[in-house]
Structure formats: C-alpha cells, structure tokens
Design an enzyme around this catalytic site. Structure first.
Site, PDB file in Angstrom:
ATOM      1  CB  CYS A 326      -0.719   0.093   1.324  1.00 23.87           C
ATOM      2  SG  CYS A 326      -2.156  -1.101   1.405  1.00 23.87           S
ATOM      3  CD  GLU A 360      -0.692  -6.547  -2.348  1.00 21.86           C
ATOM      4  OE1 GLU A 360       0.195  -6.902  -1.761  1.00 21.86           O
ATOM      5  OE2 GLU A 360      -1.684  -5.981  -1.758  1.00 21.86           O
TER       6      GLU A 360
END
Ligand code: ACO
Ligand code: ZN
Length: 471
Positions: A326, A360
């Site tokens: 993140c 990601e």
C-alpha cells in the site's frame, strides 16, 4: 448496479419517504454544478431533516456525501426491483483502479498522453525481445479491458470490479481487498487532526465507534495514537516520547527522511498507521497482522521533529515480486511530488536488492496515474541516455535490460511503452521510436522536479527474510 434491475417511476407516484437505499437518481454535484446519476446508499434524519448518503455512480467513492432533498432530482428516480438482488449489495464504484471509467472528476488535470506519431530521429532497436513483446501485444489485444496500464483512468472516476480471481478477499499487504457492505460504504470519520493538519477523510476506516461519533479524531503525529478530544491528546503528548516514527532511519537528504518500521517489532504503530491509511485507501480492509510487513515512512523534519508525509508498506517476502503493498501520501502533501518520491524510493530499494518489483494490484485511480507517470519518466530517462555502441547506427536495448536497469518489472515496462505509443513493428522487428517533442517534454518535466531520491542518502542492507525462521 445493473440498471436493468431498476424501474423508472414518475415523481407524482411517491413521497420523499420512498427514497430508500438502492434508489438511483440524478443528484446535484456542487463541485461541478452537474447532475450525475447517483445511488442512495443510506438515509438518516438529522435536525428534523431527511438526509441521503449518495454515491455518484461514475465517480470515485471519495466524492460520496450526505445531501438534502433539494439536491435530488426526484422526477427521474429509479427504484430497485424487489424481486431482484438487493442493489445495496452491489460493489459498483467501490474499486478504484483497473477498468475504464466513463467520466472525469472535473477539478483534476490529467497528465498528457505523450506518445506521438513515429518519426524518430532516434529509433531504439529492441534486440531479442519479439517474443516477450508479441506475447504482450497479443495479450493486450485479447484482454484489452483488463490491462490496467493500457486503460484510461482519470482521478475521481470509479472503476467497476475486475472480477479477477484473487482480487476478492485476498490478503493484500497490510490490508485486504474487500467487498463493501452498507456500513463500510458510508464515511464514518468527519475529520482528523494530525499535527498542524486538519484532514477530511475519503473513506470508511474502522476506528472505534466512540471515536467516530465525535466531530474529529485527534492523532499524535509521531506515534499515531488516536484520542477523542484535543484535551486527551494534549495529555498523551506530554507523555509521548517519540519525535519521529519508530524504527531505523535508513535515508536522509535535506529535510526528507525514511524510517523502516518492522510490523512485528512495532505492531501498535503499524496498526495505527494502517488505520490512518485506510481513511484514504479504498478497496482495502484493515488487516491486523502486520508482522509480515515493513513500513517505509517518509517524514519531513523541522525543529519540532520528523513529521509524517506518507508511507508505503512492503511484504518481507513476496512471491509475486511486489515491492509495494500500500502507498499513501497524506492529502496535505499530495500533488507536490511526494508520491513520486515514495515510488522512486520503493524502486531504489529494489535496485539495492538487485530485483525488479511492481506495486500490488489493484491500483487505485490515483495510484495508477502516479505509477504510470513514474514508469514513463524512468523509462524515457533511460532511453534518452542510451547511446549507440561502436559500430551501431542506433542505440539498442532490450525490454529485459530496461527492466533490470530501472528495477521496473517487465510487464510494467511493456505496458508503459505501449501506453506511450513508443513500440512499433518495423522491417521485421520491434523498435522504440522517440520523437524530439517527446524528448523535449520529458526533459522539461525532469527539469522541474525539485525532489528526487539520492541513492547516496540510503544506508540500508537488504535482508533475506526467507532465511529467517520467523520474521
Ligand atoms: N490528478 C491528476 N494527476 C495526478 C493526481 C490527480 N489528482 N494525483 C497524482 N497525479 C499524477 C500526476 O500526473 C503526477 O505526475 P506528473 O509529475 O507527471 O504530473 C504523478 O501522479 C505523481 O504526482 P505526485 O504529486 O508525486 O503524487 P502525490 O503526492 O499526489 O501521491 C498518491 C500520489 C500516493 C497515489 C496519492 O494520490 C495518494 O496517496 N492517494 C490516496 C491513496 C492511494 O490511492 N494510493 C495508491 C493505491 S495503489 C497501492 O497502494 C499499490
Ligand atoms: Zn504519541
């Protein structure tokens, strides 16, 4: 929500009381003075007035808001059909990354698409790459709707769920991808105070209920502990010894530092950081096991201490070569180049590790814009500075070499070259062609950059986490 499940009714047929969750109707968006279609997510009565929480269908959830009756165009209301699936369980507009949105957030500016027609004084021949490339181009054709980097995404636009396996409830970094429910679709925190900043949250975050009932949550900017009043925070600050994030300071240049925080050793800090981040990250559910992650917290320092600007998390071991789980630049610091700095730092770590990496998925709308911009600049920088070897007419470089030299994963290199419209098939081989205008634009934007990562400021030795019995 599937519009085929809705039925249109005229205004004379119902009262305001029949405006319930799941209805869709045009709602006045003050920011644009337009009336886009919105869904009623929730309703409540406050100060004797009915209020409606609306989600603008084609826009990102951070624009969701409470509105009153006069902003609803009741003449064009569509009710959910009772005999179908409950519309409030739909996830439309709740993911923010991969697919093509329909409209744009009006106040935003888009980076211009800089791929211009081929007419290059400097073609870059890509030796030995046709297979990778052909495969990628074929894949692009076949999956055009799925490739994030070949899609137009504009900030503020909603994207529909990809439906890709693994994106459902998979654990993704310190957070997990989630499906929305009625509770988490409504923003629950009105305001946070963090150091000298007052920030309006964008999304739901699971702070304790007694905190969210207050108008503002007060955070200690160093340890990220949260309190329900400024008095309580003052008491905390008197006792709190931190003046910077816990962990090791692994980078410093001028006023910018990076601290590496181990999610196992500093669990409370890591959890508080994830909770704070959730306020600005959609499509993620908080994941309380922070042990498998490292958190790289970027700060700016002054005489009072090191103030958090943003961070990214990273799995200690990633089987999929993710170098970021993140990433967040706090809103007061956004659009100033800090996000790019975070991304650049994540690739600097990958370079030190001798690996290539990728963020990601799914990326948020802003994540995709920022990554695309970083990838384009890093790759163009390399191409422009690649000189022909002796005896060569034109510089030659393979996709693998670009990937190795930038630490950007091959797939991202290919999608960026495609997005920039730089790859062309010419006389039996793929070539990259750069035109003068593109080079000029790139050099101009590089010249404007004031903040960059200086690898000399990084004091860090990568660890091989697979060799440890336990993180
Ligand atoms: N509108 C248009 N372009 C934008 C916007 C925007 N609102 N925000 C960023 N960009 C683009 C710009 O084009 C800029 O490129 P340029 O230099 O060519 O102009 C590029 O992104 C980087 O801009 P920065 O100012 O460095 O980015 P910022 O500091 O705003 O941080 C970030 C970007 C981290 C994505 C920030 O917007 C953020 O924290 N958003 C909320 C959380 C989020 O969505 N994180 C990504 C999730 S994906 C994942 O976690 C792997
Ligand atoms: Zn504190």
């Amino acid at each position: 929500m599937d519009v085929s499940k809705m039925c249109v009714t005229t205004s004379s047929e119902f009262s305001l009381a029949s405006v319930v969750e799941g209805c869709q109707l045009p709602v006045h968006m003050l920011k644009t003075d337009e009336w886009p279609l919105a869904e009623i997510v929730s309703t409540k009565e406050e100060d004797g007035r009915q209020r409606f929480y609306v989600h603008y269908i084609d826009y990102n959830k951070r624009l969701d808001e409470w509105v009153t009756e006069e902003r609803l165009d009741l003449r064009r209301i569509q009710f959910p059909r009772k005999d179908r699936d409950a519309p409030t369980t739909t996830t439309q507009g709740t993911t923010t990354g991969l697919n093509t949105p329909k409209k744009k957030e009006p106040s935003s500016t888009l980076p211009s698409r800089s791929g211009s027609p081929v007419q290059s004084p400097e073609p870059h021949h890509m030796a030995g790459t046709p297979n990778v490339l052909s495969a990628a181009l074929l894949r692009k054709k076949a999956q055009k709707r799925k490739l994030p980097s070949s899609e137009e995404v504009r900030p503020g636009q909603a994207a529909k769920p990809t439906g890709r396996p693994g994106f459902g409830r998979a654990r993704t970094g310190s957070m997990a991808v989630h499906q929305d429910d009625v509770v988490t679709r409504v923003k629950n925190v009105q305001m946070i105070e963090l150091g000298r900043h007052r920030i309006k949250p964008w999304y739901f975050a699971p702070y304790p209920q007694e905190m969210t009932k207050m108008g503002c949550i007060y955070l200690c900017e160093f340890c990220l502990a949260y309190r329900k009043s400024s008095k309580c925070l003052e008491r905390h600050i008197k006792k709190c010894k931190l003046k910077h994030p816990p962990g090791d300071e692994i980078y410093r240049k001028h006023t910018i530092s990076f601290f590496e925080v181990d999610g196992r050793k500093n669990k409370v800090y890591a959890q508080n950081l994830c909770l704070l981040a959730k306020l600005f990250l959609d499509h993620k559910t908080l994941y309380y096991d922070t042990d498998p992650f490292l958190f790289y917290v970027m700060t700016e320092c002054d005489s009072r201490g090191n103030h958090i600007v943003g961070y990214f998390s990273k799995e200690k071991e990633s089987t999929e070569d993710y170098n970021v789980a993140c990433i967040l630049a706090l809103p007061p610091y956004q659009r100033k180049g800090y996000g790019r700095l975070l991304i650049e730092f994540s690739y600097e770590l990958s370079k030190f590790e001798g690996k290539t990496g990728s963020p990601e998925k799914p990326l948020s709308d802003l994540g995709l814009l920022s990554y695309r911009s970083y990838w384009s600049q890093a790759i163009l920088d390399l191409l422009i500075n690649t000189k022909p070897l002796e005896g060569q007419e034109t510089p030659q470089i393979t996709i693998s070499e670009i990937s190795e030299l930038t630490s950007i994963k091959k797939d991202d290199v290919i999608s960026t070259l495609q997005w920039l419209n730089l790859i062309h098939y010419y006389k039996g081989q793929y070539i990259i062609t750069l035109n003068k205008e593109l080079i000029k634009t790139h050099l101009r934007s590089m010249g404007k950059r004031t903040r960059t990562i200086d690898s000399k400021g990084l004091h860090w030795t990568p660890r091989d986490w697979s060799k440890r019995g336990k993180w």
